[in-house]
Design a protein around this motif. Structure first.
Motif, PDB file in Angstrom:
ATOM      1  N   CYS A  84       0.838  -1.200   0.000  1.00 46.59           N
ATOM      2  CA  CYS A  84       0.000   0.000   0.000  1.00 46.59           C
ATOM      3  C   CYS A  84       0.877   1.255   0.000  1.00 46.59           C
ATOM      4  CB  CYS A  84      -0.928  -0.018   1.218  1.00 46.59           C
ATOM      5  SG  CYS A  84      -2.116   1.327   1.246  1.00 46.59           S
ATOM      6  N   ALA A  85       1.925   1.249   0.820  1.00 51.15           N
ATOM      7  CA  ALA A  85       2.838   2.398   0.883  1.00 51.15           C
ATOM      8  C   ALA A  85       3.522   2.627  -0.461  1.00 51.15           C
ATOM      9  CB  ALA A  85       3.872   2.190   1.988  1.00 51.15           C
TER      10      ALA A  85
ATOM     11  N   ASN B 124       1.086   4.207  -2.950  1.00 50.40           N
ATOM     12  CA  ASN B 124       0.921   5.627  -2.648  1.00 50.40           C
ATOM     13  C   ASN B 124       2.155   6.434  -3.032  1.00 50.40           C
ATOM     14  OD1 ASN B 124      -1.764   5.722  -1.715  1.00 50.40           O
ATOM     15  ND2 ASN B 124      -1.126   4.819   0.237  1.00 50.40           N
ATOM     16  N   HIS B 125       3.336   5.856  -2.839  1.00 54.08           N
ATOM     17  CA  HIS B 125       4.575   6.531  -3.254  1.00 54.08           C
ATOM     18  C   HIS B 125       4.597   6.726  -4.773  1.00 54.08           C
ATOM     19  CE1 HIS B 125       8.762   7.690  -3.343  1.00 54.08           C
ATOM     20  NE2 HIS B 125       9.009   6.711  -4.208  1.00 54.08           N
TER      21      HIS B 125
ATOM     22  N   ASN C  54       1.960   6.920  -6.701  1.00 49.06           N
ATOM     23  CA  ASN C  54       0.940   7.917  -7.029  1.00 49.06           C
ATOM     24  C   ASN C  54       1.459   9.330  -6.788  1.00 49.06           C
ATOM     25  OD1 ASN C  54      -0.902   6.022  -7.865  1.00 49.06           O
ATOM     26  ND2 ASN C  54      -2.072   6.024  -5.971  1.00 49.06           N
ATOM     27  N   GLU C  55       2.236   9.529  -5.731  1.00 50.95           N
ATOM     28  CA  GLU C  55       2.817  10.846  -5.457  1.00 50.95           C
ATOM     29  C   GLU C  55       3.797  11.237  -6.554  1.00 50.95           C
ATOM     30  OE1 GLU C  55       4.650  10.911  -1.606  1.00 50.95           O
ATOM     31  OE2 GLU C  55       2.793  10.350  -0.596  1.00 50.95           O
TER      32      GLU C  55
ATOM     33  N   LYS D  86      -3.948  10.948  -5.468  1.00 49.21           N
ATOM     34  CA  LYS D  86      -4.928  10.164  -4.726  1.00 49.21           C
ATOM     35  C   LYS D  86      -4.222   9.152  -3.825  1.00 49.21           C
ATOM     36  CE  LYS D  86      -5.839   6.769  -8.337  1.00 49.21           C
ATOM     37  NZ  LYS D  86      -6.838   6.104  -9.120  1.00 49.21           N
ATOM     38  N   THR D  87      -4.748   9.013  -2.615  1.00 52.48           N
ATOM     39  CA  THR D  87      -4.191   8.093  -1.649  1.00 52.48           C
ATOM     40  C   THR D  87      -5.007   6.804  -1.669  1.00 52.48           C
ATOM     41  OG1 THR D  87      -3.504   9.940  -0.253  1.00 52.48           O
ATOM     42  CG2 THR D  87      -3.613   7.771   0.782  1.00 52.48           C
ATOM     43  N   VAL D  88      -4.310   5.701  -1.733  1.00 46.36           N
ATOM     44  CA  VAL D  88      -4.947   4.400  -1.734  1.00 46.36           C
ATOM     45  C   VAL D  88      -4.972   3.884  -0.300  1.00 46.36           C
ATOM     46  CG1 VAL D  88      -4.720   2.022  -2.551  1.00 46.36           C
ATOM     47  CG2 VAL D  88      -4.195   3.911  -4.077  1.00 46.36           C
ATOM     48  N   GLN D  89      -6.116   3.379   0.102  1.00 44.79           N
ATOM     49  CA  GLN D  89      -6.273   2.849   1.452  1.00 44.79           C
ATOM     50  C   GLN D  89      -5.891   1.367   1.476  1.00 44.79           C
ATOM     51  OE1 GLN D  89      -7.066   4.940   3.989  1.00 44.79           O
ATOM     52  NE2 GLN D  89      -6.994   6.513   2.401  1.00 44.79           N
TER      53      GLN D  89
END
Length: 189
Positions: free
Chosen positions: A23-24, A27-28, A30-31, A37-40
């Motif tokens: 997940c991290a 998100n990295h 995506n940044e 957008k942040t993925v849960q």
């Protein structure tokens, strides 16, 4: 790139990974791509749960099922009087070999392959076609007019799958042929 494609790409590059680290990493990425957008964690877990046939969780780490993780793919297809095609793809070496031959002197041999596609993108498509679920043999029960023959051999990290057919194909065949044609840079089926 879909979330499934991103997960496959991360596991391919990093190997076994925990759900939290996966997940991290998403998100990295995506940044870096400025998607914002942040993925849960639950979103990632949902994708993994929906694809239980593709992923295995061992010791808290997610891996691709070795019986479904492609190493090599060999495709041969053609009919009388041709053309015949043979494509060998090595996913570990990131290379493929394409052969074409014609049995008729009237065949159009002037069309050469254009720009080759991306082997990693093709590999992600292989997961969608679920070749490991194809039947071993497909045959049209009716009268064969063109007599087209094909065979596919998929080697994974855990198993070898062999399928073939005469004028009959799995449901994913059209999409498979489109992806294969994009990879080699020439329409073959």
């Amino acid at each position: 790139m879909s979330m499934l494609d991103t997960i496959l790409d991360i596991i391919e590059k990093k190997g076994p990974i925990s759900l939290l680290a996966l997940c991290a990493e998403i998100n990295h990425r995506n940044e870096k791509a400025e998607k914002g957008k942040t993925v849960q964690l639950a979103d990632v877990q949902t994708v993994i749960d929906r694809k239980k046939d593709l992923f295995i969780i061992q010791n808290g780490e997610i891996i691709i099922d070795p019986n479904k993780d492609p190493i090599r793919l060999r495709v041969s297809l053609g009919g009388h009087p041709g053309p015949w095609y043979k494509i060998n793809i090595d996913f570990e070496q990131h290379q493929f070999h394409y052969f074409e031959w014609h049995l008729s002197r009237f065949s159009n041999t002037n069309r050469f392959p254009q720009k080759a596609g991306n082997i990693d993108a093709f590999k992600r498509q292989i997961y969608r076609y679920r070749i490991w679920n194809w039947l071993e043999f497909y045959e049209d029960d009716g009268l064969r007019l063109e007599d087209t023959y094909w065979d596919v051999k998929l080697e994974t990290k855990g198993k070898v799958y062999k399928m073939k057919g005469y004028d009959s194909y799995p449901a994913e065949w059209t999409e498979f042929c489109i992806s294969l044609s994009e990879l080699i840079g020439k329409r073959i089926c």
